[in-house]
Design a protein around this motif. Structure first.
Motif, PDB file in Angstrom:
ATOM      1  N   HIS A 167      -9.893   0.665  11.459  1.00  0.00           N
ATOM      2  CA  HIS A 167     -11.307   0.907  11.176  1.00  0.00           C
ATOM      3  C   HIS A 167     -11.992  -0.433  10.884  1.00  0.00           C
ATOM      4  O   HIS A 167     -11.527  -1.195  10.039  1.00  0.00           O
ATOM      5  CB  HIS A 167     -11.460   1.855   9.984  1.00  0.00           C
ATOM      6  CG  HIS A 167     -12.837   2.387   9.819  1.00  0.00           C
ATOM      7  ND1 HIS A 167     -13.879   1.606   9.377  1.00  0.00           N
ATOM      8  CD2 HIS A 167     -13.352   3.608  10.051  1.00  0.00           C
ATOM      9  CE1 HIS A 167     -14.983   2.334   9.329  1.00  0.00           C
ATOM     10  NE2 HIS A 167     -14.684   3.561   9.741  1.00  0.00           N
ATOM     11  N   PRO A 168     -13.086  -0.736  11.565  1.00  0.00           N
ATOM     12  CA  PRO A 168     -13.715  -2.064  11.420  1.00  0.00           C
ATOM     13  C   PRO A 168     -14.264  -2.362  10.020  1.00  0.00           C
ATOM     14  O   PRO A 168     -14.376  -3.541   9.658  1.00  0.00           O
ATOM     15  CB  PRO A 168     -14.845  -2.040  12.446  1.00  0.00           C
ATOM     16  CG  PRO A 168     -15.099  -0.599  12.723  1.00  0.00           C
ATOM     17  CD  PRO A 168     -13.798   0.114  12.514  1.00  0.00           C
ATOM     18  N   ASP A 169     -14.570  -1.364   9.234  1.00  0.00           N
ATOM     19  CA  ASP A 169     -15.132  -1.595   7.897  1.00  0.00           C
ATOM     20  C   ASP A 169     -14.083  -1.501   6.788  1.00  0.00           C
ATOM     21  O   ASP A 169     -14.398  -1.659   5.616  1.00  0.00           O
ATOM     22  CB  ASP A 169     -16.254  -0.586   7.614  1.00  0.00           C
ATOM     23  CG  ASP A 169     -17.427  -0.747   8.562  1.00  0.00           C
ATOM     24  OD1 ASP A 169     -17.782  -1.902   8.866  1.00  0.00           O
ATOM     25  OD2 ASP A 169     -17.957   0.281   9.017  1.00  0.00           O
ATOM     26  N   ASN A 188     -21.192  -0.524   4.448  1.00  0.00           N
ATOM     27  CA  ASN A 188     -20.133   0.380   4.905  1.00  0.00           C
ATOM     28  C   ASN A 188     -18.729  -0.162   4.690  1.00  0.00           C
ATOM     29  O   ASN A 188     -17.759   0.488   5.072  1.00  0.00           O
ATOM     30  CB  ASN A 188     -20.319   0.801   6.360  1.00  0.00           C
ATOM     31  CG  ASN A 188     -21.476   1.755   6.516  1.00  0.00           C
ATOM     32  OD1 ASN A 188     -21.710   2.593   5.649  1.00  0.00           O
ATOM     33  ND2 ASN A 188     -22.217   1.615   7.595  1.00  0.00           N
ATOM     34  N   LYS A 189     -18.574  -1.343   4.082  1.00  0.00           N
ATOM     35  CA  LYS A 189     -17.239  -1.842   3.794  1.00  0.00           C
ATOM     36  C   LYS A 189     -16.610  -0.964   2.715  1.00  0.00           C
ATOM     37  O   LYS A 189     -17.281  -0.520   1.786  1.00  0.00           O
ATOM     38  CB  LYS A 189     -17.298  -3.288   3.307  1.00  0.00           C
ATOM     39  CG  LYS A 189     -17.662  -4.262   4.399  1.00  0.00           C
ATOM     40  CD  LYS A 189     -17.644  -5.670   3.869  1.00  0.00           C
ATOM     41  CE  LYS A 189     -18.019  -6.636   4.983  1.00  0.00           C
ATOM     42  NZ  LYS A 189     -18.049  -8.017   4.485  1.00  0.00           N
ATOM     43  N   PHE A 190     -15.303  -0.719   2.875  1.00  0.00           N
ATOM     44  CA  PHE A 190     -14.594   0.077   1.880  1.00  0.00           C
ATOM     45  C   PHE A 190     -13.142  -0.348   1.796  1.00  0.00           C
ATOM     46  O   PHE A 190     -12.604  -0.974   2.716  1.00  0.00           O
ATOM     47  CB  PHE A 190     -14.699   1.577   2.194  1.00  0.00           C
ATOM     48  CG  PHE A 190     -13.924   2.023   3.399  1.00  0.00           C
ATOM     49  CD1 PHE A 190     -12.679   2.609   3.250  1.00  0.00           C
ATOM     50  CD2 PHE A 190     -14.428   1.851   4.683  1.00  0.00           C
ATOM     51  CE1 PHE A 190     -11.953   3.028   4.359  1.00  0.00           C
ATOM     52  CE2 PHE A 190     -13.723   2.266   5.799  1.00  0.00           C
ATOM     53  CZ  PHE A 190     -12.478   2.854   5.640  1.00  0.00           C
ATOM     54  N   MET A 191     -12.528  -0.032   0.660  1.00  0.00           N
ATOM     55  CA  MET A 191     -11.113  -0.316   0.446  1.00  0.00           C
ATOM     56  C   MET A 191     -10.561   0.703  -0.536  1.00  0.00           C
ATOM     57  O   MET A 191     -11.311   1.357  -1.266  1.00  0.00           O
ATOM     58  CB  MET A 191     -10.914  -1.732  -0.086  1.00  0.00           C
ATOM     59  CG  MET A 191     -11.516  -2.005  -1.443  1.00  0.00           C
ATOM     60  SD  MET A 191     -11.203  -3.711  -1.932  1.00  0.00           S
ATOM     61  CE  MET A 191     -12.545  -3.986  -3.075  1.00  0.00           C
ATOM     62  N   LYS A 203      -8.700  -8.814   3.786  1.00  0.00           N
ATOM     63  CA  LYS A 203      -8.831  -7.424   4.219  1.00  0.00           C
ATOM     64  C   LYS A 203      -7.497  -6.792   4.607  1.00  0.00           C
ATOM     65  O   LYS A 203      -7.399  -5.591   4.763  1.00  0.00           O
ATOM     66  CB  LYS A 203      -9.864  -7.276   5.337  1.00  0.00           C
ATOM     67  CG  LYS A 203      -9.440  -7.764   6.696  1.00  0.00           C
ATOM     68  CD  LYS A 203     -10.499  -7.506   7.736  1.00  0.00           C
ATOM     69  CE  LYS A 203     -10.398  -6.108   8.272  1.00  0.00           C
ATOM     70  NZ  LYS A 203     -11.323  -5.789   9.331  1.00  0.00           N
ATOM     71  N   LEU A 204      -6.458  -7.602   4.752  1.00  0.00           N
ATOM     72  CA  LEU A 204      -5.147  -7.034   5.062  1.00  0.00           C
ATOM     73  C   LEU A 204      -4.555  -6.324   3.849  1.00  0.00           C
ATOM     74  O   LEU A 204      -3.789  -5.395   3.980  1.00  0.00           O
ATOM     75  CB  LEU A 204      -4.197  -8.122   5.554  1.00  0.00           C
ATOM     76  CG  LEU A 204      -4.603  -8.813   6.854  1.00  0.00           C
ATOM     77  CD1 LEU A 204      -3.584  -9.877   7.217  1.00  0.00           C
ATOM     78  CD2 LEU A 204      -4.780  -7.820   7.976  1.00  0.00           C
ATOM     79  N   GLY A 205      -4.887  -6.770   2.660  1.00  0.00           N
ATOM     80  CA  GLY A 205      -4.510  -6.066   1.447  1.00  0.00           C
ATOM     81  C   GLY A 205      -3.069  -6.189   1.028  1.00  0.00           C
ATOM     82  O   GLY A 205      -2.352  -7.102   1.412  1.00  0.00           O
ATOM     83  N   TYR A 206      -2.633  -5.236   0.232  1.00  0.00           N
ATOM     84  CA  TYR A 206      -1.331  -5.260  -0.409  1.00  0.00           C
ATOM     85  C   TYR A 206      -0.171  -5.152   0.569  1.00  0.00           C
ATOM     86  O   TYR A 206       0.833  -5.835   0.446  1.00  0.00           O
ATOM     87  CB  TYR A 206      -1.260  -4.115  -1.428  1.00  0.00           C
ATOM     88  CG  TYR A 206       0.051  -4.040  -2.164  1.00  0.00           C
ATOM     89  CD1 TYR A 206       0.346  -4.929  -3.182  1.00  0.00           C
ATOM     90  CD2 TYR A 206       1.004  -3.076  -1.834  1.00  0.00           C
ATOM     91  CE1 TYR A 206       1.546  -4.864  -3.867  1.00  0.00           C
ATOM     92  CE2 TYR A 206       2.198  -3.000  -2.512  1.00  0.00           C
ATOM     93  CZ  TYR A 206       2.469  -3.896  -3.522  1.00  0.00           C
ATOM     94  OH  TYR A 206       3.655  -3.828  -4.179  1.00  0.00           O
ATOM     95  N   PHE A 207      -0.297  -4.290   1.547  1.00  0.00           N
ATOM     96  CA  PHE A 207       0.830  -4.031   2.448  1.00  0.00           C
ATOM     97  C   PHE A 207       0.931  -5.030   3.595  1.00  0.00           C
ATOM     98  O   PHE A 207       1.991  -5.246   4.144  1.00  0.00           O
ATOM     99  CB  PHE A 207       0.741  -2.611   3.015  1.00  0.00           C
ATOM    100  CG  PHE A 207       0.890  -1.561   1.960  1.00  0.00           C
ATOM    101  CD1 PHE A 207       2.118  -1.305   1.378  1.00  0.00           C
ATOM    102  CD2 PHE A 207      -0.202  -0.838   1.530  1.00  0.00           C
ATOM    103  CE1 PHE A 207       2.264  -0.351   0.385  1.00  0.00           C
ATOM    104  CE2 PHE A 207      -0.073   0.134   0.543  1.00  0.00           C
ATOM    105  CZ  PHE A 207       1.161   0.373  -0.030  1.00  0.00           C
ATOM    106  N   ARG A 208      -0.188  -5.618   3.988  1.00  0.00           N
ATOM    107  CA  ARG A 208      -0.199  -6.512   5.148  1.00  0.00           C
ATOM    108  C   ARG A 208      -0.792  -7.865   4.773  1.00  0.00           C
ATOM    109  O   ARG A 208      -1.447  -8.515   5.547  1.00  0.00           O
ATOM    110  CB  ARG A 208      -1.018  -5.863   6.275  1.00  0.00           C
ATOM    111  CG  ARG A 208      -0.418  -4.554   6.737  1.00  0.00           C
ATOM    112  CD  ARG A 208      -1.305  -3.784   7.710  1.00  0.00           C
ATOM    113  NE  ARG A 208      -2.497  -3.265   7.054  1.00  0.00           N
ATOM    114  CZ  ARG A 208      -3.738  -3.644   7.368  1.00  0.00           C
ATOM    115  NH1 ARG A 208      -3.965  -4.506   8.307  1.00  0.00           N
ATOM    116  NH2 ARG A 208      -4.767  -3.124   6.728  1.00  0.00           N
TER     117      ARG A 208
END
Length: 150
Positions: A93-95, A61-64, A137-142
């Protein structure tokens, strides 16, 4: 300059422009039609963007979200603002594994350098993040900057 700040400078430039016509043949017929409608003009506040990938592992259920750019293109100001808003809404969202910018020096991982959230990475590292391994998991913005180069 922090992640995304260069793109943010574009926001003011694009905010004053009217709907841009595409300069390639990649749009849909609906998109072409929409761009010609003066009552839906970006000068009136209407903007459209698409997410290139909602990357998901249905077993975990992980998604990005992944925005792909070729030839080192960057997001427009409108894309930046829209994707940042989407990222903020999804962040609890946890996933959710973040919003990520994938840039290619040319057109793919096979014909040039690869950049993930504006950092040069190897093909092995790209495969790793696409498998949700050691992903920020914080990604581009965070984003949290790593202390080492992939």
């Amino acid at each position: 300059m922090g992640v995304g700040e260069g793109d943010l400078e574009l926001e003011m430039e694009y905010a004053q422009m009217n709907t841009r016509q595409r300069n390639d043949n990649n749009g849909t017929r609906f998109e072409s039609w929409r761009r010609r409608q003066p009552h839906l003009d970006s000068g009136l506040g209407y903007v459209a963007t698409d997410v290139d990938f909602i990357w998901r592992n249905y077993k975990t259920n992980k998604f990005m979200f992944v925005e792909e750019k070729c030839k080192m293109s960057t997001m427009t100001g409108s894309q930046y603002q829209t994707f940042k808003m989407l990222d903020q809404h999804m962040s609890t969202h946890p996933d959710y594994m973040g919003f990520h910018l994938l840039q290619f020096e040319n057109t793919s991982p096979e014909d040039g350098k690869i950049y993930w959230n504006k950092e040069h990475i190897s093909l092995d590292r790209l495969n790793e993040v696409l498998k949700f391994e050691n992903i920020n998991k914080l990604g581009y913005f965070r984003t949290v900057k790593s202390n080492f180069v992939w």
